[in-house]
Design a protein around this motif. Structure first.
Motif, short mmCIF file in Angstrom:
data_model
loop_
_atom_site.label_atom_id
_atom_site.label_comp_id
_atom_site.label_asym_id
_atom_site.label_seq_id
_atom_site.Cartn_x
_atom_site.Cartn_y
_atom_site.Cartn_z
N GLY A 52 0.81 -1.22 0.00
CA GLY A 52 0.00 0.00 0.00
C GLY A 52 0.84 1.27 0.00
O GLY A 52 0.37 2.33 0.37
N TRP A 53 2.08 1.14 -0.42
CA TRP A 53 2.97 2.30 -0.47
C TRP A 53 2.65 3.15 -1.69
O TRP A 53 1.96 2.72 -2.61
N ILE A 54 3.22 4.34 -1.70
CA ILE A 54 3.15 5.21 -2.88
C ILE A 54 4.54 5.22 -3.50
O ILE A 54 5.53 5.48 -2.83
N CYS A 55 4.60 4.93 -4.78
CA CYS A 55 5.88 4.93 -5.50
C CYS A 55 6.51 6.33 -5.43
O CYS A 55 5.80 7.33 -5.53
N PRO A 56 7.82 6.41 -5.29
CA PRO A 56 8.49 7.72 -5.24
C PRO A 56 8.28 8.58 -6.48
O PRO A 56 8.45 9.79 -6.42
N LEU A 57 7.90 7.99 -7.59
CA LEU A 57 7.65 8.79 -8.79
C LEU A 57 6.39 9.64 -8.65
O LEU A 57 6.28 10.70 -9.28
N THR A 58 5.44 9.21 -7.83
CA THR A 58 4.20 9.98 -7.65
C THR A 58 4.46 11.33 -6.99
O THR A 58 4.02 12.36 -7.52
N PRO A 59 5.15 11.39 -5.83
CA PRO A 59 5.43 12.71 -5.25
C PRO A 59 6.30 13.57 -6.16
O PRO A 59 6.14 14.80 -6.20
N LEU A 60 7.20 12.95 -6.93
CA LEU A 60 8.02 13.71 -7.87
C LEU A 60 7.15 14.36 -8.93
O LEU A 60 7.28 15.56 -9.21
N GLU A 61 6.23 13.59 -9.51
CA GLU A 61 5.32 14.16 -10.51
C GLU A 61 4.48 15.28 -9.91
O GLU A 61 4.32 16.35 -10.51
N ASN A 62 3.92 15.05 -8.71
CA ASN A 62 3.09 16.08 -8.06
C ASN A 62 3.89 17.35 -7.80
O ASN A 62 3.39 18.46 -8.00
N SER A 63 5.11 17.21 -7.35
CA SER A 63 5.96 18.38 -7.08
C SER A 63 6.21 19.17 -8.36
O SER A 63 6.13 20.40 -8.37
N LEU A 64 6.50 18.47 -9.43
CA LEU A 64 6.73 19.14 -10.72
C LEU A 64 5.45 19.82 -11.22
O LEU A 64 5.50 20.92 -11.75
N ARG A 65 4.31 19.17 -11.03
CA ARG A 65 3.05 19.78 -11.45
C ARG A 65 2.76 21.05 -10.66
O ARG A 65 2.33 22.06 -11.21
N ARG A 66 2.99 21.01 -9.35
CA ARG A 66 2.76 22.21 -8.53
C ARG A 66 3.73 23.32 -8.94
O ARG A 66 3.36 24.49 -9.00
N SER A 67 4.98 22.97 -9.25
CA SER A 67 5.95 23.97 -9.71
C SER A 67 5.54 24.60 -11.03
O SER A 67 5.87 25.74 -11.31
N ALA A 68 4.79 23.82 -11.82
CA ALA A 68 4.31 24.33 -13.11
C ALA A 68 2.99 25.07 -12.97
O ALA A 68 2.41 25.50 -13.96
N GLY A 69 2.49 25.21 -11.73
CA GLY A 69 1.24 25.92 -11.51
C GLY A 69 0.01 25.05 -11.69
O GLY A 69 -1.10 25.54 -11.74
N GLN A 70 0.20 23.74 -11.79
CA GLN A 70 -0.92 22.82 -11.93
C GLN A 70 -1.24 22.23 -10.55
O GLN A 70 -0.41 22.26 -9.65
N ALA A 71 -2.42 21.65 -10.43
CA ALA A 71 -2.79 20.97 -9.19
C ALA A 71 -2.16 19.58 -9.19
O ALA A 71 -2.17 18.89 -10.20
N GLY A 72 -1.62 19.21 -8.06
CA GLY A 72 -1.16 17.83 -7.90
C GLY A 72 -2.39 16.97 -7.61
O GLY A 72 -3.52 17.39 -7.81
N TYR A 73 -2.18 15.78 -7.13
CA TYR A 73 -3.29 14.91 -6.78
C TYR A 73 -2.93 14.10 -5.55
O TYR A 73 -1.76 13.92 -5.24
N GLY A 74 -3.95 13.66 -4.84
CA GLY A 74 -3.74 12.83 -3.66
C GLY A 74 -3.64 11.37 -4.05
O GLY A 74 -4.02 10.98 -5.14
N GLY A 75 -3.11 10.58 -3.16
CA GLY A 75 -2.99 9.15 -3.44
C GLY A 75 -1.85 8.86 -4.39
O GLY A 75 -0.96 9.68 -4.60
N GLY A 76 -1.88 7.69 -4.98
CA GLY A 76 -0.80 7.26 -5.85
C GLY A 76 -1.18 7.31 -7.33
O GLY A 76 -2.30 7.63 -7.71
#
Length: 127
Positions: A52-76
């Motif tokens: 039930g872990w979240i892959c490390p690529l998910t927070p990386l994608e979310n961080s990049l999306r927030r840096s681009a002014g987009q909304a990230g997402y919860g969960g994996g």
């Protein structure tokens, strides 16, 4: 703009990794040395899903999306992009563990078959 492209690249990489983890054993049939990459990938994917872990690529994608002014997402990744495609309604923890085990079992059977085939070929008399 760069962060959005990077987030999209991470998304693509994540999807390709999942496909490789699930189906990469089929590539081992053609390229046996691919097993050195596939076995750890399948083990990691099976463990992440089962635990039930979240892959490390998910927070990386979310961080990049927030840096681009987009909304990230919860969960994996799977919950966000693939849940409707591959998981049934009302996903429970036992079902999630079963799916992770299914990935590992599918690949274990495939590797067993490939190994048995190689052993038979090695024992076959040379004409």
């Amino acid at each position: 703009m760069i962060d959005r492209l990077l987030a999209d690249a991470v998304l693509l990489l994540h999807g390709l990794f999942i496909l490789f983890a699930v189906l990469g054993g089929l590539g081992v049939w053609r390229w046996p040395r691919l097993a050195w990459l596939h076995l750890p990938a399948a083990a990691w994917a099976g463990w992440v899903v089962s635990a039930g872990w979240i892959c490390p690529l998910t927070p990386l994608e979310n961080s990049l999306r927030r840096s681009a002014g987009q909304a990230g997402y919860g969960g994996g990744f799977i919950e966000h992009y693939l849940l409707g495609l591959i998981y049934p309604e009302g996903l429970t923890r036992p079902v999630q563990v079963g799916l992770g085990a299914g990935v590992l079992l599918f690949n274990a059977v495939l590797y067993g078959w490939l190994l048995a085939r190689r052993i038979r070929a090695a024992r076959a008399p040379v004409p």
